[in-house]
Design an enzyme around this catalytic site. Sequence first.
Site, PDB file in Angstrom:
ATOM      1  N   HIS A 179      -3.130   1.490   1.168  1.00  0.00           N
ATOM      2  CA  HIS A 179      -3.352   0.259   0.225  1.00  0.00           C
ATOM      3  C   HIS A 179      -3.202  -1.148   1.483  1.00  0.00           C
ATOM      4  O   HIS A 179      -4.367  -2.254   0.880  1.00  0.00           O
ATOM      5  CB  HIS A 179      -1.661  -0.064  -0.658  1.00  0.00           C
ATOM      6  CG  HIS A 179      -2.318   1.020  -1.251  1.00  0.00           C
ATOM      7  ND1 HIS A 179      -2.244   1.919  -1.345  1.00  0.00           N
ATOM      8  CD2 HIS A 179      -2.309   0.533  -3.215  1.00  0.00           C
ATOM      9  CE1 HIS A 179      -2.412   2.655  -3.254  1.00  0.00           C
ATOM     10  NE2 HIS A 179      -2.739   1.363  -3.897  1.00  0.00           N
ATOM     11  N   HIS A 220       5.837   3.778   0.323  1.00  0.00           N
ATOM     12  CA  HIS A 220       6.453   3.559   1.874  1.00  0.00           C
ATOM     13  C   HIS A 220       7.006   3.284   2.310  1.00  0.00           C
ATOM     14  O   HIS A 220       7.640   2.286   1.677  1.00  0.00           O
ATOM     15  CB  HIS A 220       4.817   3.080   2.021  1.00  0.00           C
ATOM     16  CG  HIS A 220       3.362   4.009   1.891  1.00  0.00           C
ATOM     17  ND1 HIS A 220       2.977   4.698   2.893  1.00  0.00           N
ATOM     18  CD2 HIS A 220       2.210   3.652   0.888  1.00  0.00           C
ATOM     19  CE1 HIS A 220       1.613   5.261   2.251  1.00  0.00           C
ATOM     20  NE2 HIS A 220       1.762   4.820   1.226  1.00  0.00           N
ATOM     21  N   ASP A 224       4.879   1.870   7.739  1.00  0.00           N
ATOM     22  CA  ASP A 224       3.895   2.733   7.196  1.00  0.00           C
ATOM     23  C   ASP A 224       2.716   1.126   7.253  1.00  0.00           C
ATOM     24  O   ASP A 224       1.926   1.068   7.566  1.00  0.00           O
ATOM     25  CB  ASP A 224       3.512   3.199   5.911  1.00  0.00           C
ATOM     26  CG  ASP A 224       5.036   4.503   5.876  1.00  0.00           C
ATOM     27  OD1 ASP A 224       5.166   5.134   6.837  1.00  0.00           O
ATOM     28  OD2 ASP A 224       5.424   5.218   5.181  1.00  0.00           O
TER      29      ASP A 224
END
Length: 321
Positions: A179, A220, A224
């Site tokens: 994302h 996450h 990350d």
Amino acid sequence: MYIAREASKLWRKVSAETATELKLLFEKWQLLLAGLVFQYIHGLAARGVHYLHRPGPLLQDLGFMALPELGQEKGYLSESVFTFIFISFLLWSFHPFVYHSKRFYTVLLWRRVLAFLVASQFLRIITFYSTQLPGPNYHCREGSKLATLPPPNNALEVLLINFPRGVLFGCGDLIFSSHMIFTLVFVRTYYKYGSNRLIKLLAWLMAIIQSLLIIASRKHYTVDVVVAWYTVNLVVFFVDKKLPEMPDRTNGLSLLPVSSKDKDGRMKEELHKIDGRIRDEIHKLLNGNTVDATDRRQRVQMNGKHEDMNHAASDATPNGT
């Protein structure tokens, strides 16, 4: 009458821009297709690592300590922000079809964007296959039926990647956030080619909010998101330097890159013009007309002066001599 006239103008703009973009698409379709195919490869890799995922206790995470947990019922917040960013960038990238002022060609912009995405996703695949971490998302924790996948019955089951459920409920593809790859690539692209300063600031603010929501939603780990911030920015920085710069359309001139056939045609036209000039010069040389207009005017002026001097000398000479 006004609406019909404006609609006619808009249709002409869309038609002209579509013809221009299609010409570019026929020229650059190979790289665009390769970028789109790699999106499937990236999804296939994320699906494959889910078979390797093993749930376990959550790792100690500074972001989890600092940010309150939103819970499953509010997990849609981060997805809503990402959807807003994605759709906004998609619409903006196609604005040259409608607006009179434009700075880029849509085909060339997406060619650039896909290059950034492919380079970042290639590094992401290498990273999450190197080490599988226990997923922090709720469907990836111990006790969830979706945390692990049974061995596939056939290759087709893997190749179809169970879209879209397999994408939404994947596990194991953690470092680094996909994302955030899309978000940062879109924000950096608008920052370079966009024109509104306020929207540029809001875009970076949205990227920060997106990062915090991902961590608060426990989709996450903080690592990350942090790795995505410096990796994607570095990838865009270096890849952007390797790619040829896009032509600027703000001056209103047509800077459309020409194909090799167009270049050959133009070169033949120029050579034909040069041959015509050479033939004209040879023709003038054979006819003795090698003096240009400037020299001819100068000679006419000099001849006039000589004639005046001859008349003056004849008048000054006494009769009978």
